[in-house]
Each structure stands twice: as structure tokens, then as C-alpha cells.
Enzyme design. Structure first.
Site, mmCIF file in Angstrom:
data_model
loop_
_atom_site.group_PDB
_atom_site.id
_atom_site.type_symbol
_atom_site.label_atom_id
_atom_site.label_comp_id
_atom_site.label_asym_id
_atom_site.label_seq_id
_atom_site.Cartn_x
_atom_site.Cartn_y
_atom_site.Cartn_z
ATOM 1 N N HIS A 127 0.808 -1.022 0.242
ATOM 2 C CA HIS A 127 0.237 0.213 0.166
ATOM 3 C C HIS A 127 1.251 1.272 -0.017
ATOM 4 C CE1 HIS A 127 -3.641 2.310 2.204
ATOM 5 N NE2 HIS A 127 -2.924 2.898 0.733
ATOM 6 N N LYS A 157 -1.041 7.219 -0.825
ATOM 7 C CA LYS A 157 -2.526 8.689 -1.171
ATOM 8 C C LYS A 157 -2.476 7.735 -2.487
ATOM 9 C CE LYS A 157 -3.802 10.873 0.655
ATOM 10 N NZ LYS A 157 -5.090 10.472 1.835
ATOM 11 N N THR A 193 -6.236 2.855 0.308
ATOM 12 C CA THR A 193 -7.549 2.352 0.968
ATOM 13 C C THR A 193 -8.640 1.603 0.648
ATOM 14 O OG1 THR A 193 -6.370 4.418 2.223
ATOM 15 C CG2 THR A 193 -8.767 3.738 2.876
ATOM 16 N N LYS A 212 -9.407 -4.259 11.535
ATOM 17 C CA LYS A 212 -9.838 -5.155 10.642
ATOM 18 C C LYS A 212 -10.135 -5.789 10.952
ATOM 19 C CE LYS A 212 -5.758 -6.454 13.671
ATOM 20 N NZ LYS A 212 -4.809 -6.707 13.667
ATOM 21 N N HIS A 223 2.840 1.727 6.242
ATOM 22 C CA HIS A 223 3.233 1.524 5.199
ATOM 23 C C HIS A 223 4.580 0.753 4.486
ATOM 24 C CE1 HIS A 223 0.126 3.574 3.448
ATOM 25 N NE2 HIS A 223 0.316 4.573 5.001
ATOM 26 N N TRP A 232 2.716 9.610 9.299
ATOM 27 C CA TRP A 232 3.231 8.581 8.918
ATOM 28 C C TRP A 232 5.073 7.817 9.798
ATOM 29 C CZ3 TRP A 232 2.215 10.764 3.978
ATOM 30 C CH2 TRP A 232 1.026 10.848 4.080
#
Length: 468
Positions: free
Chosen positions: A103, A106, A110, A134, A160, A216
Site C-alpha cells: 500500500h 495516496k 485504502t 481489521k 506503509h 507517518w
């Protein structure tokens, strides 16, 4: 009076002929046979889909040809092998295979991640409960997950996690979840997938996200068994976050990980000394990262593009032989799309992300060629099914009529030669010509019924359609 009587008899005879003709037709071919042939003909006009094939969406015609609103002719720029284009993995959801979703921030990951846990037709669907981040995605009859992603296993290899982190973390993570007995089984297959996005709009979207307070900071950036030092990976801001930063501030930071993020996250960072920038020159470093990202992208089981939602859905379904419940939708109303950016600013963003721009052009070309290749493969399979149905229908007709389609001559003992009159010889010659004509007609009909067998499929590049 006699005229009316004759007319009535004729009408009754015609009605009886029609009645018995209908019975004969129903006996020769069942309703399903005719429906199959009709649907096959109809499907060929709607994109060569065979009966039973599901269209990806409810729209009439081809749902893929104009999803992006532009009908420009796609011309391939890169040469890929059949191995690069053919993507149909033998995914055993009841076995030990695992889909691993990489993933990238942006890129629409998602939304795609939610499709994976909520929108796939499965024998045992993922269990998702309100208020829980989850979902439980177990295999049928087992307490073992088939999906490694944010919405199934969480950020188990780091927030990520990139290709370098996932490929070193996922196998050990999955093994630790298993019993000692299962660890002795042969190694499982890991099918890596990801989503890419146009670099300019992805960059703007990340800026807006950071502007709202995203950091992040939990990302590990693990490489070669260690974390990067502050010298190797300095921060662009002194405080807890970078909220309220302008686009100019976002662009001038030389350590901004948003720059060429897609290339870095898809490449093997071990090849360039991880985050140690002193190992080689910047251009050499990024050139190696770009080639690594391209190679990993080619070898991934699947990747999609945010700008092509319907094609992304189609290729995923084609690759894994899984079907989504609801069709994907193309949403252009993102926060990045609402930002008015001057052409000069867009040019600067493209320069800052020059490696991502090259990677995306390469990925887009590969993506569309894979789509074209898969569609033509689907058409070939549908055509073979139509040929088989036609052969079954022909065999049923011949069986009912009791003919083979070809004249069979049995040798007979010729009578003694006698003097024949000219009239008899002429009549015999006419009979022979009629027999030859009948045999020829049977062969023509046979060839017509099998006319598709001899067609040659052109190479898919010679018949590139208007995809984008």
C-alpha cells in the site's frame, strides 16, 4: 362451394404443417441450444463474451472503452514478453497461498484495500464488524488468513511497508502465526499486488494530507536488518507534524520522502545501500532504483492504476479468478483534484518526481498492454466455446436426420458389358453429375459449419484497440 371447401382444406393442411414443423424443431434442438447460439451471437457483438461470462458492470456495450472519458488510440511504447503480459495465477485460497498488498500512500490504496475485504465473492467472506479496523479473512475450513493487508493483518510489517520491508518480513510473520506442524510444510506462494497513481496528483494529495497533520512517523523504513539513522533520513520539520505547510515549503525540502515515493517503495533498497546516500551518486542511485522498481512491477502478480478503476477490477479478476460483487467506480472528486495548480508548479512537481514519472509511464504501458492481451485471450476462449456449441448442434442435427454429410459409395460387382443405347448412357451421365453435385453441397455445408476452425489469430499488437 367447392372453392371454399378446397380453401378450407388447404388452410388446414398449412396449419398442420406448421404444427408438426414446430414439433420437429423442438425435437431436433432443445430451447437451450438455440438460446446458447443466440447469446453467443449477441455476445460477439458486445465484446465477444461467451454465454455465462459476467460483464463487469451493468452498462450496455463495452464498460472499459471510455471509462476515463477520452477516446484516444493507445500505441504501445515498450516491448514486453508474453510472460510479462500473461497474468493468470493459480491462486489456492483453500491451500497456503497469500495475497500481499503493498500500500503506497495516496494512490487510492485504502479504497482498493476495502474492496479486498468487503467486495469479493468468496465461499467464506471476510468478517468485518463495525468499529473494528481489521477484518478476519480466513480460508474455508481453516483459521488461517489468505490476505496480508492493512484491513486484514494490520500494519504488521510497519506502517506503509515498502517492497524491501515486505519481502523480508511477510514470510517470517506468516510462519510465526502457524503451528510447528504447519511450518514443516513446503513454502507457500506469496502474490504481491499494488496500486499506482499519476505522480503529480499523488504528490499533491500527499501534500494536502500532510498539511492536515499526517506524519507517518510510525513507518520503520527497515532495510538490511536495521533502521536508518537521523543523518541518513532527516526530517523536513522540527515539530510534531508539518500541518499548515504550504506547497512551496513541501516542495523545497530535499529530504521529503514524497519525492519519487512510488519508485522508492517498489524498488529493492538493498541494491543502493538502503538510505546511505554516500554509496553512489544521486543519478546512479535513482537509475538503479528505477530499474529495480520496473523489474519488481513486472514480476508482481498484479498491479492496478487509480486512473483506470474498471480495468483494474477486470485485470484483478482475470489474474486471480476471483469476482467482485459490485463494480469499481471512477471518482475524480479528490482533494488533490480540487487544488488549482499553475502549469509552472506542475512542471516543477514533475521534475521533483522525474523517476516516478518514468515509472508511471512504463507501468501505464504495461497495464494497458496486459488489459489488451487479457481481452483478446478472453475472446479466443469465447470463440472456442462457440465453435464447440456449433459442433454439438451440427452433430445433433445429423443424428436426427441420419446422415453423415458425405456420400459413401460401396463397391458392387459390375454386370457384364452390354451394348447401351445413347439415351441410357446420357441418363447415366446425368445421374453421376447429380450425385457429384449433392456430394459437393454436403462438403460446402461441412466447411461452412467449421469455417472458424481455420482462422488465424493476429498478434494482439496488430489489432490494438482504443483503450486508455
Amino acid at each position: 362451394m367447392d372453392g371454399k371447401s378446397n380453401y378450407s382444406r388447404l388452410l388446414i393442411a398449412l396449419l398442420m404443417i406448421l404444427f408438426f414443423g414446430g414439433i420437429v424443431l423442438q425435437y431436433i434442438c432443445s430451447t437451450s441450444d438455440w438460446q446458447l447460439l443466440h447469446l453467443a451471437s449477441l455476445s460477439s457483438r458486445l465484446g465477444s463474451r461467451a454465454p455465462g461470462d459476467r460483464l463487469n458492470g451493468a452498462g450496455a456495450g463495452d464498460p472499459y472503452s471510455s471509462e476515463d472519458g477520452a477516446l484516444v488510440r493507445f500505441v504501445p511504447r515498450f516491448n514486453f514478453t508474453t510472460k510479462d503480459l500473461s497474468r493468470a495465477v493459480d491462486f489456492h485460497i483453500k491451500g497456503d497461498d497469500v495475497i500481499v498488498f503493498l500500500h503506497i500512500q495516496k494512490t487510492g490504496g485504502t479504497t482498493f484495500g476495502r474492496h479486498l475485504v468487503r467486495n469479493i465473492q468468496l465461499e467464506r467472506p471476510c468478517e468485518c464488524h463495525a468499529g473494528q479496523k481489521k477484518c478476519t479473512c480466513y480460508r474455508p475450513g481453516k483459521r488461517d488468513t489468505w490476505l496480508f493487508s492493512r484491513f486484514s493483518t494490520g500494519w504488521s510489517c510497519g506502517l506503509h511497508a515498502d517492497w524491501t520491508e515486505l519481502t523480508n518480513c511477510v514470510p517470517s510473520f506468516m510462519s510465526n502465526r502457524e503451528s510447528q506442524e504447519r511450518r514443516m510444510t513446503p513454502s507457500r506462494n506469496y502474490y504481491y499486488i499494488t496500486i499506482l497513481r499519476d505522480p503529480v496528483w499523488r504528490y499533491l494529495s500527499e501534500w494536502r494530507h500532510v498539511q492536515r497533520g499526517a506524519t507517518w512517523k510510525a513507518s520503520k523504513h527497515m532495510c538490511d536488518g536495521r533502521l536508518p539513522t537521523l543523518t541518513e533520513l532527516p526530517s523536513c520539520y522540527p515539530g510534531d507534524d508539518w500541518s499548515g505547510c504550504s506547497l512551496e515549503e513541501f516542495m523545497v525540502c530535499p529530504y521529503n520522502l514524497a519525492n519519487n515515493r512510488q519508485t522508492r517503495m517498489l524498488a529493492d533498497l538493498s541494491l543502493v545501500g538502503c538510505y546511505n546516500l554516500t554509496v553512489m551518486s544521486e543519478n546512479q542511485r535513482w537509475a538503479m532504483l528505477l530499474e529495480s522498481a520496473k523489474r519488481n512491477l513486472r514480476n508482481m502478480a498484479f498491479f492496478g492504476l487509480t486512473e483506470y478503476q474498471r480495468k483494474t477490477q477486470y485485470l484483478f479478476e482475470h489474474t486471480f479468478r476471483l469476482s467482485f460483487i459490485a463494480p469499481f467506480t471512477q471518482l475524480n472528486g479528490t482533494r488533490a483534484a480540487s487544488v488549482e495548480v499553475e502549469p509552472e508548479t506542475q512542471r516543477r512537481i514533475r521534475e521533483l518526481n522525474q523517476w516516478d514519472v518514468e515509472l508511471y509511464e512504463y507501468a501505464r504501458d504495461l497495464f494497458l498492454q496486459r488489459f489488451q492481451f487479457a481481452r483478446q485471450q478472453e475472446r479466443r476462449e469465447a470463440r472456442q466455446r462457440r465453435i464447440q456449441e456449433r459442433r454439438k448442434l451440427r452433430a445433433k442435427v445429423k443424428s436426427w436426420l441420419g446422415v453423415t454429410g458425405k456420400a459413401v459409395f460401396k463397391p458392387t460387382k459390375e454386370p457384364p458389358m452390354t451394348e447401351q443405347s445413347p439415351a441410357f448412357a446420357e441418363e447415366k451421365q446425368a445421374d453421376a453429375e447429380r450425385t457429384l453435385e449433392s456430394e459437393t453441397e454436403g462438403q460446402v455445408e461441412e466447411n461452412w459449419l467449421e469455417e472458424d476452425d481455420g482462422e488465424i489469430m493476429l498478434d494482439y499488437l496488430e489489432n490494438v484497440e482504443q483503450w486508455r
